[in-house]
Design a protein around this motif. Sequence first.
Motif, PDB file in Angstrom:
ATOM      1  N   THR A 148      47.297 -21.890   6.491  1.00 42.92           N
ATOM      2  CA  THR A 148      48.101 -20.671   6.523  1.00 42.92           C
ATOM      3  C   THR A 148      49.052 -20.746   7.706  1.00 42.92           C
ATOM      4  O   THR A 148      49.094 -21.749   8.434  1.00 42.92           O
ATOM      5  N   PHE A 149      49.803 -19.682   7.910  1.00 36.84           N
ATOM      6  CA  PHE A 149      50.784 -19.648   8.987  1.00 36.84           C
ATOM      7  C   PHE A 149      50.476 -18.491   9.922  1.00 36.84           C
ATOM      8  O   PHE A 149      49.957 -17.462   9.517  1.00 36.84           O
ATOM      9  N   GLN A 150      50.849 -18.719  11.173  1.00 39.24           N
ATOM     10  CA  GLN A 150      50.653 -17.697  12.193  1.00 39.24           C
ATOM     11  C   GLN A 150      51.964 -17.506  12.961  1.00 39.24           C
ATOM     12  O   GLN A 150      52.669 -18.481  13.254  1.00 39.24           O
ATOM     13  N   GLU A 151      52.286 -16.262  13.283  1.00 36.12           N
ATOM     14  CA  GLU A 151      53.529 -15.960  13.986  1.00 36.12           C
ATOM     15  C   GLU A 151      53.430 -16.355  15.453  1.00 36.12           C
ATOM     16  O   GLU A 151      52.356 -16.317  16.051  1.00 36.12           O
ATOM     17  N   HIS A 152      54.582 -16.710  16.019  1.00 34.56           N
ATOM     18  CA  HIS A 152      54.650 -16.976  17.450  1.00 34.56           C
ATOM     19  C   HIS A 152      54.439 -15.677  18.226  1.00 34.56           C
ATOM     20  O   HIS A 152      54.451 -14.575  17.666  1.00 34.56           O
ATOM     21  N   ALA A 153      54.300 -15.842  19.521  1.00 34.60           N
ATOM     22  CA  ALA A 153      53.950 -14.688  20.361  1.00 34.60           C
ATOM     23  C   ALA A 153      55.033 -13.620  20.336  1.00 34.60           C
ATOM     24  O   ALA A 153      54.747 -12.430  20.266  1.00 34.60           O
ATOM     25  N   ASN A 154      56.307 -14.019  20.400  1.00 33.74           N
ATOM     26  CA  ASN A 154      57.406 -13.054  20.488  1.00 33.74           C
ATOM     27  C   ASN A 154      58.115 -12.826  19.162  1.00 33.74           C
ATOM     28  O   ASN A 154      59.189 -12.219  19.127  1.00 33.74           O
ATOM     29  N   SER A 155      57.563 -13.321  18.094  1.00 35.20           N
ATOM     30  CA  SER A 155      58.217 -13.160  16.794  1.00 35.20           C
ATOM     31  C   SER A 155      57.811 -11.844  16.153  1.00 35.20           C
ATOM     32  O   SER A 155      56.756 -11.288  16.468  1.00 35.20           O
ATOM     33  N   PRO A 156      58.634 -11.307  15.243  1.00 33.31           N
ATOM     34  CA  PRO A 156      58.281 -10.043  14.584  1.00 33.31           C
ATOM     35  C   PRO A 156      57.034 -10.194  13.716  1.00 33.31           C
ATOM     36  O   PRO A 156      56.730 -11.262  13.198  1.00 33.31           O
ATOM     37  N   SER A 172      52.823 -14.733   1.669  1.00 36.25           N
ATOM     38  CA  SER A 172      51.384 -14.996   1.523  1.00 36.25           C
ATOM     39  C   SER A 172      50.727 -13.874   0.732  1.00 36.25           C
ATOM     40  O   SER A 172      51.177 -12.724   0.767  1.00 36.25           O
ATOM     41  N   ILE A 173      49.668 -14.249   0.008  1.00 30.34           N
ATOM     42  CA  ILE A 173      48.838 -13.276  -0.686  1.00 30.34           C
ATOM     43  C   ILE A 173      47.388 -13.581  -0.321  1.00 30.34           C
ATOM     44  O   ILE A 173      46.956 -14.739  -0.349  1.00 30.34           O
ATOM     45  N   GLU A 174      46.671 -12.555   0.061  1.00 32.55           N
ATOM     46  CA  GLU A 174      45.281 -12.749   0.448  1.00 32.55           C
ATOM     47  C   GLU A 174      44.408 -11.677  -0.198  1.00 32.55           C
ATOM     48  O   GLU A 174      44.890 -10.598  -0.563  1.00 32.55           O
ATOM     49  N   PHE A 175      43.133 -12.018  -0.313  1.00 36.87           N
ATOM     50  CA  PHE A 175      42.157 -11.130  -0.932  1.00 36.87           C
ATOM     51  C   PHE A 175      41.102 -10.782   0.119  1.00 36.87           C
ATOM     52  O   PHE A 175      40.089 -11.480   0.250  1.00 36.87           O
ATOM     53  N   PRO A 176      41.342  -9.753   0.910  1.00 33.45           N
ATOM     54  CA  PRO A 176      40.384  -9.406   1.983  1.00 33.45           C
ATOM     55  C   PRO A 176      39.013  -9.044   1.395  1.00 33.45           C
ATOM     56  O   PRO A 176      38.908  -8.387   0.353  1.00 33.45           O
ATOM     57  N   ARG A 177      37.990  -9.479   2.122  1.00 32.30           N
ATOM     58  CA  ARG A 177      36.629  -9.154   1.693  1.00 32.30           C
ATOM     59  C   ARG A 177      36.285  -7.726   2.056  1.00 32.30           C
ATOM     60  O   ARG A 177      36.763  -7.174   3.039  1.00 32.30           O
ATOM     61  N   LYS A 178      35.445  -7.146   1.231  1.00 34.60           N
ATOM     62  CA  LYS A 178      35.025  -5.775   1.466  1.00 34.60           C
ATOM     63  C   LYS A 178      33.957  -5.764   2.543  1.00 34.60           C
ATOM     64  O   LYS A 178      32.985  -6.526   2.496  1.00 34.60           O
ATOM     65  N   LYS A 179      34.158  -4.902   3.522  1.00 33.06           N
ATOM     66  CA  LYS A 179      33.190  -4.818   4.608  1.00 33.06           C
ATOM     67  C   LYS A 179      31.882  -4.206   4.105  1.00 33.06           C
ATOM     68  O   LYS A 179      31.874  -3.363   3.215  1.00 33.06           O
ATOM     69  N   THR A 180      30.816  -4.661   4.704  1.00 35.11           N
ATOM     70  CA  THR A 180      29.482  -4.189   4.291  1.00 35.11           C
ATOM     71  C   THR A 180      29.337  -2.702   4.589  1.00 35.11           C
ATOM     72  O   THR A 180      29.601  -2.244   5.708  1.00 35.11           O
ATOM     73  N   GLY A 181      28.928  -1.958   3.583  1.00 34.51           N
ATOM     74  CA  GLY A 181      28.720  -0.522   3.741  1.00 34.51           C
ATOM     75  C   GLY A 181      29.981   0.303   3.664  1.00 34.51           C
ATOM     76  O   GLY A 181      29.924   1.518   3.849  1.00 34.51           O
ATOM     77  N   TYR A 209      36.722 -16.077   6.722  1.00 39.28           N
ATOM     78  CA  TYR A 209      36.295 -14.789   6.192  1.00 39.28           C
ATOM     79  C   TYR A 209      37.257 -14.227   5.156  1.00 39.28           C
ATOM     80  O   TYR A 209      36.999 -13.192   4.566  1.00 39.28           O
ATOM     81  N   THR A 210      38.394 -14.869   4.947  1.00 44.18           N
ATOM     82  CA  THR A 210      39.348 -14.389   3.952  1.00 44.18           C
ATOM     83  C   THR A 210      39.997 -15.574   3.267  1.00 44.18           C
ATOM     84  O   THR A 210      40.001 -16.692   3.804  1.00 44.18           O
ATOM     85  N   LYS A 211      40.548 -15.321   2.096  1.00 42.36           N
ATOM     86  CA  LYS A 211      41.220 -16.363   1.327  1.00 42.36           C
ATOM     87  C   LYS A 211      42.691 -15.988   1.193  1.00 42.36           C
ATOM     88  O   LYS A 211      43.022 -14.942   0.629  1.00 42.36           O
ATOM     89  N   ARG A 212      43.555 -16.852   1.712  1.00 35.68           N
ATOM     90  CA  ARG A 212      44.990 -16.566   1.732  1.00 35.68           C
ATOM     91  C   ARG A 212      45.759 -17.750   1.152  1.00 35.68           C
ATOM     92  O   ARG A 212      45.553 -18.893   1.553  1.00 35.68           O
ATOM     93  N   TRP A 213      46.654 -17.436   0.203  1.00 35.38           N
ATOM     94  CA  TRP A 213      47.554 -18.439  -0.366  1.00 35.38           C
ATOM     95  C   TRP A 213      48.949 -18.192   0.205  1.00 35.38           C
ATOM     96  O   TRP A 213      49.414 -17.059   0.249  1.00 35.38           O
ATOM     97  N   THR A 214      49.605 -19.276   0.619  1.00 35.64           N
ATOM     98  CA  THR A 214      50.911 -19.157   1.281  1.00 35.64           C
ATOM     99  C   THR A 214      51.958 -19.957   0.525  1.00 35.64           C
ATOM    100  O   THR A 214      51.746 -21.133   0.199  1.00 35.64           O
ATOM    101  N   PHE A 215      53.089 -19.300   0.284  1.00 32.81           N
ATOM    102  CA  PHE A 215      54.261 -19.941  -0.327  1.00 32.81           C
ATOM    103  C   PHE A 215      55.299 -20.121   0.771  1.00 32.81           C
ATOM    104  O   PHE A 215      55.878 -19.151   1.256  1.00 32.81           O
ATOM    105  N   TYR A 216      55.522 -21.362   1.147  1.00 32.69           N
ATOM    106  CA  TYR A 216      56.453 -21.687   2.226  1.00 32.69           C
ATOM    107  C   TYR A 216      57.825 -21.992   1.628  1.00 32.69           C
ATOM    108  O   TYR A 216      57.942 -22.772   0.682  1.00 32.69           O
ATOM    109  N   LYS A 217      58.879 -21.397   2.190  1.00 36.20           N
ATOM    110  CA  LYS A 217      60.226 -21.540   1.629  1.00 36.20           C
ATOM    111  C   LYS A 217      60.736 -22.967   1.793  1.00 36.20           C
ATOM    112  O   LYS A 217      60.660 -23.552   2.868  1.00 36.20           O
ATOM    113  N   ASN A 218      61.277 -23.505   0.706  1.00 43.71           N
ATOM    114  CA  ASN A 218      61.834 -24.854   0.689  1.00 43.71           C
ATOM    115  C   ASN A 218      63.298 -24.782   1.112  1.00 43.71           C
ATOM    116  O   ASN A 218      64.157 -24.315   0.360  1.00 43.71           O
ATOM    117  N   ARG A 219      63.597 -25.247   2.314  1.00 43.07           N
ATOM    118  CA  ARG A 219      64.945 -25.115   2.857  1.00 43.07           C
ATOM    119  C   ARG A 219      65.965 -25.946   2.088  1.00 43.07           C
ATOM    120  O   ARG A 219      67.115 -25.560   1.929  1.00 43.07           O
TER     121      ARG A 219
END
Length: 681
Positions: A304-312, A369-378, A402-412
């Motif tokens: 998956t991808f993660q944003e930089h510290a100063n990115s939106p 990205s599309i992800e399917f967050p797991r339901k918290k217990t209780g 703890y989560t499943k995320r699919w990412t579509f990265y743009k082809n420049r």
Amino acid sequence: RQQQQKPLVRLTNAINGFHAMVRVNSSPCAAAIDKCNPRKFIATLSNLVLKWASRRTIIIFIVVEIFITSITILFFWYFRNVCGLLWPYNWVFWVVLGCMRLLVCFYGFFSVFFRKTKSTRFYYGLFLLSILHAARQLALINHLTCNCENFLQCEALAPFNTKTSQLLNPFWEPDKPRFEKSRKVPYENPPQTDDERVEFIEDKLKKKREWDKIVVVGREYRREMVKSKEDDKGKRKTEGAQRSFAERTDSRTVLAELQGNFESPRGPDQQKETKAAGDMAVDNTGEADTNPLKYFNLLSYKITFQEHANSPEPKCSERVASSEDRGRHDKELTSMADADNVDLHSALPTMLTAALLECISDPECGAVSIEFPRKKTGSNAPLVEKVCRHFLQIFPVKSPTYTKRWTFYKNRKEMRDAENTGAFFQKVLESMNPQESMVKIRDMEKSRCACETFSDESLGEEDQSAGGCRTYVDPLYGSNRFWCYVRESTWRACELEGIQLWWDTGPHKRIWSEDLCKDKAQCQCSGIGMLPPDPEAVRPNLLWGNHLNYGATCETWHENNQNDWCHVGYDTVCPDRTKSSNTGKKDDKQEPTQYISSIPCSKETQEDINVKAQARCKNFSGVLDLLLILSIILHFPMVVIIFKFLSNQCGDEFEAESQFAIIFSSDEEDEWLPDMADKNL
């Protein structure tokens, strides 16, 4: 004495005999020169002119002048744009002056016909002035070149068009005061010349915002101090000290928060867009032409991808989904990743498809990205699917367990080869209701790299004519160049798109650019429609079900439109640009509006219109040119004829017959010969 005088008499007889000799032309050239004697020619011409010095000649001339003057008045009335080529640049002046000349002709006709000497003298003075007017009219016609080589010539050529489609002017108004009110693209020189430009950096904008905040706090402080002077002297001292300390504390707090906003990323609560329920149904017709997966690479759910510290922060949306839908979508994405072929994909989740299409049209978007967050217990919260659009400041990381995320990265590479990404955005709008689409358009307009639409942001007064792209003439090459002030909130998007930004070191301290108008604001259709103000006034069978394609393409959208037109974006350099009022909410001034233009839609038809208008212009101007030349030529002999007519007290010139003649006899002639005189002596 008689002998002394004989030599003198002989000399006199010799001289008289020499003069009495008949000269023989030495050559044909001498004879031709003798016939072309200027004195003889002028005398012959004068006699001919004086011969025609009569009332009939003057009346014929006045009738010819009435005809020519009437033609010129009609010409300047119907083709009034021609009058803009010569001072005073107003067709009313030329028409009124022509009517005055016509009245002078009628006055002269009355005076000459009834032989009124005093009135004819007054007409003669006005007649001399009409020569200057005819010469000035001829100069105006000679300024008309009957081609579309610049703005003035195109404007003068427009009335010669006989077709229903209007002849468009592809040039910008010159930098002259008389075009200030009619100018569509403002004329203004950039803040700095090419040699004085200062490249923009973020620190300059940060210092400018800090200083603006300090100025605001200082103004509030001074206002409170003035107000406190009206109180009691002792109370004013106490309250003034407390207020001064409070203001200083507030100013430090504001500056600290301001610096923190620059250095720290925005929180997720400011960027997240949550949707409780509902989905966007995407039409699958024409999917082969607008397949979003062609421009993305589907990565494994383990990456998956993660944003930089100063990115939106990413823009996310959620929808409630059942466990069956989540399982089916996960299975489809797994099969697509295993097949590694976008042509084998099945129907994607509708919210994901819309996000992919929107990401294609958004230059700041780098992945979806599309992800399917797991339901918290209780927890009693429903299951959801989360779709996020990520900005370009991202880097790959290992996906959390703890989560499943699919990412579509743009082809420049594929994006560079794409001709029109607006078709994908249109695909999104077509699938939405009008209210959602206008919100989407407004969000896209606010986040894109754009020109500033306010003449002075500190005053908060909107001025559409002063905002946007401006034009000026290159002092070196003489061509039109364009620039605009950049909206400060979108400077990051401008840098991501490769737009060169400059910093205005003047009092306003603003960002400006030339590349934004040259590359992003070209005169072409934007492909993005707007809601029509009156759908019933639009021609039938042109609008979608949600009316969001209004103005997206070149069409004659209304029956009274002379030319096809389309929306050309929020910033454009089209010379005929006008702000569209079709926001769907006439009272909502905050709704973004695009410019409309006909120039991108009429390139082929304009060539045919231009050719026919040029031919008609040459025919009319050529005839009028000959008539004015004839009028000026006739004025010169009429100066002498009318003067002679007045000299005769408005009487006609006639040739008197000879009633008496002196006849010399041969005897009398012999007495005066030298020989006879000698004999008499």
